[in-house]
Write an enzyme that holds these catalytic residues in place. Structure first.
Site, PDB file in Angstrom:
ATOM      1  N   ARG A  42       2.092 -18.961  28.048  1.00 41.16           N
ATOM      2  CA  ARG A  42       3.293 -18.302  27.519  1.00 41.16           C
ATOM      3  C   ARG A  42       2.981 -17.723  26.143  1.00 41.16           C
ATOM      4  O   ARG A  42       2.013 -18.132  25.507  1.00 41.16           O
ATOM      5  CB  ARG A  42       4.436 -19.301  27.348  1.00 41.16           C
ATOM      6  CG  ARG A  42       4.878 -19.986  28.611  1.00 41.16           C
ATOM      7  CD  ARG A  42       5.821 -19.103  29.418  1.00 41.16           C
ATOM      8  NE  ARG A  42       5.913 -19.615  30.773  1.00 41.16           N
ATOM      9  CZ  ARG A  42       6.769 -20.540  31.172  1.00 41.16           C
ATOM     10  NH1 ARG A  42       7.603 -21.044  30.313  1.00 41.16           N
ATOM     11  NH2 ARG A  42       6.780 -20.946  32.416  1.00 41.16           N
ATOM     12  N   GLN A  68       8.841 -14.787   9.712  1.00 38.81           N
ATOM     13  CA  GLN A  68       7.719 -14.994   8.789  1.00 38.81           C
ATOM     14  C   GLN A  68       7.973 -14.433   7.399  1.00 38.81           C
ATOM     15  O   GLN A  68       7.329 -14.815   6.435  1.00 38.81           O
ATOM     16  CB  GLN A  68       6.461 -14.290   9.319  1.00 38.81           C
ATOM     17  CG  GLN A  68       5.902 -14.881  10.559  1.00 38.81           C
ATOM     18  CD  GLN A  68       4.997 -13.897  11.277  1.00 38.81           C
ATOM     19  OE1 GLN A  68       3.806 -13.859  11.047  1.00 38.81           O
ATOM     20  NE2 GLN A  68       5.565 -13.091  12.151  1.00 38.81           N
ATOM     21  N   GLU A 122       0.817  -1.219   0.000  1.00 38.79           N
ATOM     22  CA  GLU A 122       0.000   0.000   0.000  1.00 38.79           C
ATOM     23  C   GLU A 122       0.851   1.271   0.000  1.00 38.79           C
ATOM     24  O   GLU A 122       0.500   2.252  -0.642  1.00 38.79           O
ATOM     25  CB  GLU A 122      -0.949   0.000   1.216  1.00 38.79           C
ATOM     26  CG  GLU A 122      -0.251  -0.360   2.519  1.00 38.79           C
ATOM     27  CD  GLU A 122      -0.942   0.178   3.772  1.00 38.79           C
ATOM     28  OE1 GLU A 122      -0.653  -0.353   4.842  1.00 38.79           O
ATOM     29  OE2 GLU A 122      -1.733   1.121   3.679  1.00 38.79           O
ATOM     30  N   ILE A 162       3.269  -9.188   2.539  1.00 36.69           N
ATOM     31  CA  ILE A 162       3.168 -10.427   3.302  1.00 36.69           C
ATOM     32  C   ILE A 162       1.781 -10.501   3.954  1.00 36.69           C
ATOM     33  O   ILE A 162       1.218 -11.560   4.158  1.00 36.69           O
ATOM     34  CB  ILE A 162       4.297 -10.472   4.368  1.00 36.69           C
ATOM     35  CG1 ILE A 162       4.635 -11.889   4.752  1.00 36.69           C
ATOM     36  CG2 ILE A 162       3.982  -9.678   5.615  1.00 36.69           C
ATOM     37  CD1 ILE A 162       5.626 -12.523   3.894  1.00 36.69           C
ATOM     38  N   ASP A 163       1.217  -9.316   4.262  1.00 32.42           N
ATOM     39  CA  ASP A 163      -0.057  -9.257   4.977  1.00 32.42           C
ATOM     40  C   ASP A 163      -1.257  -9.615   4.083  1.00 32.42           C
ATOM     41  O   ASP A 163      -2.361  -9.793   4.585  1.00 32.42           O
ATOM     42  CB  ASP A 163      -0.279  -7.851   5.556  1.00 32.42           C
ATOM     43  CG  ASP A 163       0.697  -7.505   6.662  1.00 32.42           C
ATOM     44  OD1 ASP A 163       1.437  -8.402   7.092  1.00 32.42           O
ATOM     45  OD2 ASP A 163       0.717  -6.339   7.093  1.00 32.42           O
ATOM     46  N   ARG A 209      -0.715  -6.167  10.153  1.00 36.41           N
ATOM     47  CA  ARG A 209      -0.887  -4.853  10.760  1.00 36.41           C
ATOM     48  C   ARG A 209      -2.352  -4.436  10.823  1.00 36.41           C
ATOM     49  O   ARG A 209      -2.860  -4.078  11.862  1.00 36.41           O
ATOM     50  CB  ARG A 209      -0.096  -3.852   9.921  1.00 36.41           C
ATOM     51  CG  ARG A 209       0.325  -2.702  10.695  1.00 36.41           C
ATOM     52  CD  ARG A 209       1.436  -1.867  10.194  1.00 36.41           C
ATOM     53  NE  ARG A 209       1.800  -1.900   8.806  1.00 36.41           N
ATOM     54  CZ  ARG A 209       3.005  -1.526   8.402  1.00 36.41           C
ATOM     55  NH1 ARG A 209       3.921  -1.171   9.277  1.00 36.41           N
ATOM     56  NH2 ARG A 209       3.293  -1.510   7.121  1.00 36.41           N
ATOM     57  N   GLU A 223      -0.716  -9.296  15.133  1.00 39.50           N
ATOM     58  CA  GLU A 223      -0.123  -8.163  15.869  1.00 39.50           C
ATOM     59  C   GLU A 223      -1.066  -6.954  15.898  1.00 39.50           C
ATOM     60  O   GLU A 223      -0.998  -6.134  16.809  1.00 39.50           O
ATOM     61  CB  GLU A 223       1.211  -7.760  15.230  1.00 39.50           C
ATOM     62  CG  GLU A 223       1.038  -7.306  13.781  1.00 39.50           C
ATOM     63  CD  GLU A 223       2.308  -6.909  13.066  1.00 39.50           C
ATOM     64  OE1 GLU A 223       3.374  -6.859  13.687  1.00 39.50           O
ATOM     65  OE2 GLU A 223       2.207  -6.638  11.854  1.00 39.50           O
TER      66      GLU A 223
HETATM   67  O1  F6P Z   1       5.174  -5.191   5.534  1.00 38.42           O
HETATM   68  C1  F6P Z   1       4.169  -5.492   6.451  1.00 38.42           C
HETATM   69  C2  F6P Z   1       4.788  -5.888   7.754  1.00 38.42           C
HETATM   70  O2  F6P Z   1       5.418  -7.137   7.626  1.00 38.42           O
HETATM   71  C3  F6P Z   1       3.777  -5.900   8.867  1.00 38.42           C
HETATM   72  O3  F6P Z   1       3.080  -7.099   8.985  1.00 38.42           O
HETATM   73  C4  F6P Z   1       4.649  -5.583  10.059  1.00 38.42           C
HETATM   74  O4  F6P Z   1       3.904  -4.893  11.030  1.00 38.42           O
HETATM   75  C5  F6P Z   1       5.680  -4.684   9.511  1.00 38.42           C
HETATM   76  O5  F6P Z   1       5.783  -4.962   8.145  1.00 38.42           O
HETATM   77  C6  F6P Z   1       7.037  -4.820  10.145  1.00 38.42           C
HETATM   78  O6  F6P Z   1       7.851  -3.822   9.637  1.00 38.42           O
HETATM   79  P1  F6P Z   1       9.395  -3.751   9.819  1.00 38.42           P
HETATM   80  O7  F6P Z   1      10.013  -4.775   8.923  1.00 38.42           O
HETATM   81  O8  F6P Z   1       9.736  -2.372   9.407  1.00 38.42           O
HETATM   82  O9  F6P Z   1       9.698  -4.039  11.254  1.00 38.42           O
END
Ligand code: F6P
Length: 352
Positions: free
Chosen positions: A265, A273, A103, A127-128, A172, A222
């Site tokens: 835990r 990932q 995006e 990836i999302d 995200r 997350e």
């Molecule tokens: O690109 C999306 C993403 O993988 C999200 O799922 C995650 O919150 C973020 O990027 C992590 O970003 P960075 O690699 O900058 O820590």
């Protein structure tokens, strides 16, 4: 034609497949040249380029990450940023720019096309799996396979220790990763950003699951929200205004332990990932999107993004693709709840 290509935002497996396919089709079929722009939009602003050839790209399909490197630079947040991108294109005699990204990266591409009439084409990457305009994005399949393997491992250790384990995964704004890996990994509960977490209901379900099998597995995206609030690592925003999410797994684990008294835990999978070799599916998906982008460049389909629509490659509008996020289909999430709280056949027979 001379075509520039860049990869922006978080990396993911399959990026190199796109680059390779774009180079091969552009060079072999159309006699064009492809020039790599390094570090995403940062390289486009600062004119950091590298040669791309058949020799250099022929064997990169097996490699994860991106040979062009990546950044989260936003040219629209830099004084004179868009003008610098235009200068880089002129200095390198580029007729077109292919931006492979999600995006944010495609959002910049769309603005450069709308406001500066740059000959730009997008290729969807995240990836999302939350980019609109395309049915699926590469990297997602590799990711959910990695997460499924991790959840399989969590089952055995949770079972041995009779614990509840919470697995925090990426996602995200959308719960695709949590939902798909939770379904395939046989999670007992899945938390997604699209639905506010009901901690009372969660703890009740976990108690039922635990009573039956003496352990439980929860998958939490997350971006899942607690009391309608993001759970964040710090308050700093990146160049695209995103907060650093993280910590929902720990919080949920504490709540469950307090409310149920069961030892709980949490594990955060993080960047594991996004790393490693792409799955066969992602290699082919990236390749098809790269071929399509090469074709779109030759056709001058500027302001568009190569996409998968109904398992066919298509040129879709970049504006529409970045206009709104593709969040998880709620019917999938609802149906996955059939696996939560597993009643026995006998209990179910009594209640019907
Ligand atoms: O690109 C999306 C993403 O993988 C999200 O799922 C995650 O919150 C973020 O990027 C992590 O970003 P960075 O690699 O900058 O820590």
């Amino acid at each position: 034609m001379r075509i520039g290509v860049l990869t922006g935002g978080g990396d993911c497996p399959g990026l190199n497949s796109v680059i390779r396919a774009l180079v091969f089709k552009s060079v072999k079929e159309y006699g064009s040249e492809v020039i790599g722009i390094k570090y995403g939009w940062k390289g486009a602003v600062e004119n950091i380029t590298t040669e791309l050839s058949l020799d250099k790209t022929e064997d990169i399909i097996r490699e994860g990450g991106t040979i062009l490197k990546s950044s989260r630079t936003n040219p629209f947040k830099i004084e004179g940023g868009p003008e610098a991108v235009i200068k880089t294109m002129k200095d390198n005699k580029l007729d077109a720019l292919v931006a492979i990204g999600g995006e944010d990266t495609c959002g910049v591409a769309s603005k450069l096309y709308n406001q500066y009439k740059i000959n730009v084409i997008g290729v969807p990457k995240t990836i999302d799996n939350d980019l609109s305009g395309t049915d699926v994005t590469f990297g997602f399949d590799t990711c959910i396979n990695i997460v499924t393997d991790a959840i399989d491992s969590l089952h055995t250790t949770a079972c041995s220790h009779e614990r509840v384990l919470v697995c925090e995964v990426m996602g995200r704004h959308a719960g695709w990763i949590a939902s798909f890996s939770g379904i395939s990994g046989n999670a007992d509960y899945i938390l997604v950003p699209e639905e506010e977490v009901d901690t009372k209901e969660l703890c009740e379900t976990i108690k039922k699951v635990y009573a039956k099998k003496s352990y439980a597995i929860i998958v939490a995206a997350e971006g899942a929200k607690l009391s309608n609030q993001d759970v964040t690592k710090d308050t700093e925003l990146d160049a695209f205004g995103h907060v650093k999410l993280g910590g929902i797994g720990e919080k949920i684990a504490k709540i469950i332990e307090k409310e149920t008294g069961i030892e709980t835990r949490s594990t955060t999978l993080g960047h594991i990932q996004r790393g490693g070799r792409p799955s066969a599916f992602d290699r082919v998906l990236g390749t098809r999107l790269g071929w399509k982008a090469a074709e779109m460049v030759q056709n001058g389909e500027w302001g568009k993004m190569s996409a998968i629509v109904g398992n066919k490659t298509e040129a879709v509008s970049l504006n529409e693709a970045v206009g709104s996020l593709k969040t998880l289909e709620l019917s999938i999430h609802e149906d996955s709840k059939l696996f939560f709280g597993t009643e026995t056949d006998k209990q179910l027979a009594k209640s019907h």
